[in-house]
Design a protein around this motif. Structure first.
Motif, PDB file in Angstrom:
ATOM      1  N   ALA A 186      14.182   4.064   3.725  1.00 56.43           N
ATOM      2  CA  ALA A 186      14.249   3.461   5.033  1.00 56.43           C
ATOM      3  C   ALA A 186      12.641   3.214   5.300  1.00 56.43           C
ATOM      4  O   ALA A 186      12.387   2.272   6.123  1.00 56.43           O
ATOM      5  N   ASP A 187      12.032   4.163   5.015  1.00 54.60           N
ATOM      6  CA  ASP A 187      10.432   4.198   5.292  1.00 54.60           C
ATOM      7  C   ASP A 187       9.645   3.479   4.451  1.00 54.60           C
ATOM      8  O   ASP A 187       8.776   2.613   4.601  1.00 54.60           O
ATOM      9  N   ALA A 188       9.986   3.468   3.032  1.00 58.77           N
ATOM     10  CA  ALA A 188       9.320   3.075   2.058  1.00 58.77           C
ATOM     11  C   ALA A 188       9.547   1.490   1.762  1.00 58.77           C
ATOM     12  O   ALA A 188       8.534   0.826   1.439  1.00 58.77           O
ATOM     13  N   GLN A 189      10.761   1.023   1.950  1.00 61.25           N
ATOM     14  CA  GLN A 189      11.089  -0.473   1.660  1.00 61.25           C
ATOM     15  C   GLN A 189      10.296  -1.233   2.673  1.00 61.25           C
ATOM     16  O   GLN A 189       9.580  -2.268   2.237  1.00 61.25           O
ATOM     17  N   PRO A 190      10.053  -1.073   4.288  1.00 62.90           N
ATOM     18  CA  PRO A 190       9.030  -1.897   4.980  1.00 62.90           C
ATOM     19  C   PRO A 190       7.682  -1.708   4.440  1.00 62.90           C
ATOM     20  O   PRO A 190       7.078  -2.698   4.610  1.00 62.90           O
ATOM     21  N   ALA A 191       7.262  -0.554   4.033  1.00 65.51           N
ATOM     22  CA  ALA A 191       6.089  -0.143   3.637  1.00 65.51           C
ATOM     23  C   ALA A 191       5.657  -1.065   2.397  1.00 65.51           C
ATOM     24  O   ALA A 191       4.684  -1.694   2.080  1.00 65.51           O
ATOM     25  N   VAL A 192       6.547  -1.208   1.383  1.00 61.83           N
ATOM     26  CA  VAL A 192       6.357  -2.248   0.235  1.00 61.83           C
ATOM     27  C   VAL A 192       6.462  -3.655   0.637  1.00 61.83           C
ATOM     28  O   VAL A 192       5.265  -4.211   0.102  1.00 61.83           O
ATOM     29  N   ARG A 193       7.256  -4.036   1.665  1.00 66.40           N
ATOM     30  CA  ARG A 193       7.172  -5.371   1.954  1.00 66.40           C
ATOM     31  C   ARG A 193       5.700  -5.622   2.769  1.00 66.40           C
ATOM     32  O   ARG A 193       5.208  -6.919   2.466  1.00 66.40           O
ATOM     33  N   ALA A 194       5.306  -4.715   3.432  1.00 63.45           N
ATOM     34  CA  ALA A 194       4.052  -4.780   4.474  1.00 63.45           C
ATOM     35  C   ALA A 194       2.958  -4.887   3.178  1.00 63.45           C
ATOM     36  O   ALA A 194       2.052  -5.659   3.312  1.00 63.45           O
ATOM     37  N   ASN A 195       3.103  -4.086   2.033  1.00 65.13           N
ATOM     38  CA  ASN A 195       1.964  -4.036   1.165  1.00 65.13           C
ATOM     39  C   ASN A 195       1.943  -5.529   0.355  1.00 65.13           C
ATOM     40  O   ASN A 195       0.946  -6.010   0.201  1.00 65.13           O
ATOM     41  N   ILE A 196       3.045  -6.134   0.010  1.00 60.16           N
ATOM     42  CA  ILE A 196       2.937  -7.258  -0.541  1.00 60.16           C
ATOM     43  C   ILE A 196       2.581  -8.339   0.390  1.00 60.16           C
ATOM     44  O   ILE A 196       1.607  -9.157  -0.054  1.00 60.16           O
ATOM     45  N   LEU A 197       2.920  -8.241   1.757  1.00 62.67           N
ATOM     46  CA  LEU A 197       2.263  -9.130   2.687  1.00 62.67           C
ATOM     47  C   LEU A 197       0.657  -9.187   2.805  1.00 62.67           C
ATOM     48  O   LEU A 197      -0.101 -10.114   2.958  1.00 62.67           O
ATOM     49  N   ILE A 198       0.308  -8.012   2.821  1.00 61.20           N
ATOM     50  CA  ILE A 198      -1.235  -7.640   2.975  1.00 61.20           C
ATOM     51  C   ILE A 198      -1.784  -8.390   1.627  1.00 61.20           C
ATOM     52  O   ILE A 198      -3.008  -8.991   1.884  1.00 61.20           O
ATOM     53  N   LYS A 199      -1.514  -8.156   0.497  1.00 61.11           N
ATOM     54  CA  LYS A 199      -1.963  -8.654  -0.603  1.00 61.11           C
ATOM     55  C   LYS A 199      -1.744 -10.305  -0.562  1.00 61.11           C
ATOM     56  O   LYS A 199      -2.955 -10.996  -0.949  1.00 61.11           O
ATOM     57  N   ASN A 200      -0.964 -10.904  -0.020  1.00 62.35           N
ATOM     58  CA  ASN A 200      -0.734 -12.285   0.164  1.00 62.35           C
ATOM     59  C   ASN A 200      -1.863 -12.881   1.213  1.00 62.35           C
ATOM     60  O   ASN A 200      -2.551 -13.929   1.103  1.00 62.35           O
ATOM     61  N   MET A 201      -1.768 -11.977   2.122  1.00 63.99           N
ATOM     62  CA  MET A 201      -2.995 -12.396   3.378  1.00 63.99           C
ATOM     63  C   MET A 201      -4.326 -12.156   2.653  1.00 63.99           C
ATOM     64  O   MET A 201      -5.033 -12.936   3.339  1.00 63.99           O
ATOM     65  N   ASN A 202      -4.678 -11.283   2.045  1.00 63.60           N
ATOM     66  CA  ASN A 202      -6.047 -10.970   1.355  1.00 63.60           C
ATOM     67  C   ASN A 202      -6.093 -12.471   0.519  1.00 63.60           C
ATOM     68  O   ASN A 202      -7.496 -12.764   0.529  1.00 63.60           O
TER      69      ASN A 202
END
Length: 372
Positions: free
Chosen positions: A126-142
């Motif tokens: 429950a904690d990891a899945q949003p973190a993984v999605r956020a990590n992917i989003l950060i990569k895309n924003m960068n």
């Protein structure tokens, strides 16, 4: 969600004849061993969830999450060892014997350990899945920042800010508490004593960009209020950004204005837009006072007045001041129009707060360039 009220297993085998051995334990432990190994087979309708895989860079930026996963992996290995041991000892025992009682005791203890492991695994996911999605989003924003030709300094600042986005506030707050806080703030109005105290040392700040209507564009108003730019300028920048976001669907990219008005912006988009106009920094609530005292407004995501803790509403803190021996804040809320300032205590702010804030300041000596 798994049904936590269901037993880990039910009785297996026939104990009607206590004079002969049974294969009850052998069957159970062999099935459970395969269950633990494959992490895909069901054992009596109960499943041990596979652990979310963390990308290497997320493990580096979130070592606490990586440590939790490592501990769970070790615990699974330990559980498998216990299954193997019990399978060897209890593969065939005489029902009602001392060995049978010992096996039942060990089975119960393992059941408790297994249930605990399932719960911890679910909590981790429950904690990891949003973190993984956020990590992917950060990569895309960068990647988008590079595509837009941002300077290395701005790229670095964006990356730091995006990685600092996190929850802030009271994790146990209820909708009723939030509604009560909002009612207190709105009914307080512009109390003369509070206005006088808040106005000391520079006034209350500037008027807002306008009044929000029925759209979900509170983030655009908050950005306009924080940057001091017209609503139309910020809205145009936001739609231009969304039109180039590879992580958005084709329909969202084709109709960015509709997306902004009906869905709003996520926290990362607020950070990126703020950085596109100047300099953005994500700050904890404990840093709000010092940040405001340097003249930087802070955009914050709060629970809306209806108390829906699953929702969000973007507002701006413009100033901190002392009232009745406590720290209070001046807040601009697009729902209240451009001229009205709201005043709230630190306790009320903590009740409403959803995330860390986004502090803004203009780029020294420059005028922000429009997105290309």
């Amino acid at each position: 969600m798994m049904d936590k009220s269901a037993p880990v297993w039910s009785q297996i085998g026939d104990r009607s004849n206590g004079s002969r051995p049974t294969l009850r334990y052998a069957r159970f432990w062999l099935v459970l061993a395969a269950y633990l190994l494959s992490l895909s087979a069901r054992v009596l309708a109960q499943r041990i969830p596979a652990l979310t895989v963390l990308p290497p860079d997320l493990s580096l930026t979130n070592p606490a999450l990586a440590q939790r996963r490592s501990e769970l992996v070790e615990e699974r290995a330990s559980l498998h060892g216990r299954v193997t041991d019990l399978n060897a000892r209890c593969g065939s025992v005489l029902a009602g014997s001392a060995a049978d009682a010992a096996c039942q005791k060990a089975q119960t203890e393992l059941s408790i350990a297994l249930n605990s492991h399932i719960q911890k695994s679910g909590d981790f996911n429950a904690d990891a899945q949003p973190a993984v999605r956020a990590n992917i989003l950060i990569k895309n924003m960068n990647a988008l920042a590079i595509k837009l030709g941002w300077s290395l300094e701005k790229q670095a600042r964006l990356n730091i800010a995006l990685h600092k986005l996190d929850f802030d506030g009271d994790p146990n707050v209820t909708g009723g508490q939030v509604r009560s806080a909002w009612q207190g703030i709105l009914s307080r109005g512009e109390d003369a004593d509070i206005v006088r105290e808040a106005s000391e040392g520079g006034g209350l700040g500037f008027p807002g960009a306008g009044a929000q209507t029925t759209h979900e564009d509170c983030a655009i108003f908050a950005l306009a209020n924080a940057t001091g730019l017209p609503y139309g300028v910020v809205a145009a920048r936001a739609t231009g950004l969304i039109g180039q976001e590879d992580w958005r669907s084709a329909s969202e990219r084709a109709n960015p204005q509709s997306y902004v008005e009906t869905r709003g912006l996520n926290g990362g988009e607020v950070v990126m837009l703020a950085e596109s106009f100047g300099q953005a920094e994500v700050v904890r609530s404990s840093e709000f006072v010092n940040t405001l005292n340097t003249g930087r407004p802070i955009m914050i995501n709060v629970v809306p007045p209806n108390g829906d803790v699953s929702g969000g509403h973007e507002v701006v803190l413009t100033k901190a001041f002392q009232h009745a021996g406590e720290t209070w804040f001046v807040m601009m809320d697009s729902n209240q129009g451009p001229e009205r300032h709201l005043f709230l205590s630190s306790k009320e702010l903590n009740t409403m707060l959803q995330e860390r804030g986004v502090a803004y300041r203009p780029e020294p000596g420059t005028t922000p360039a429009l997105l290309r």
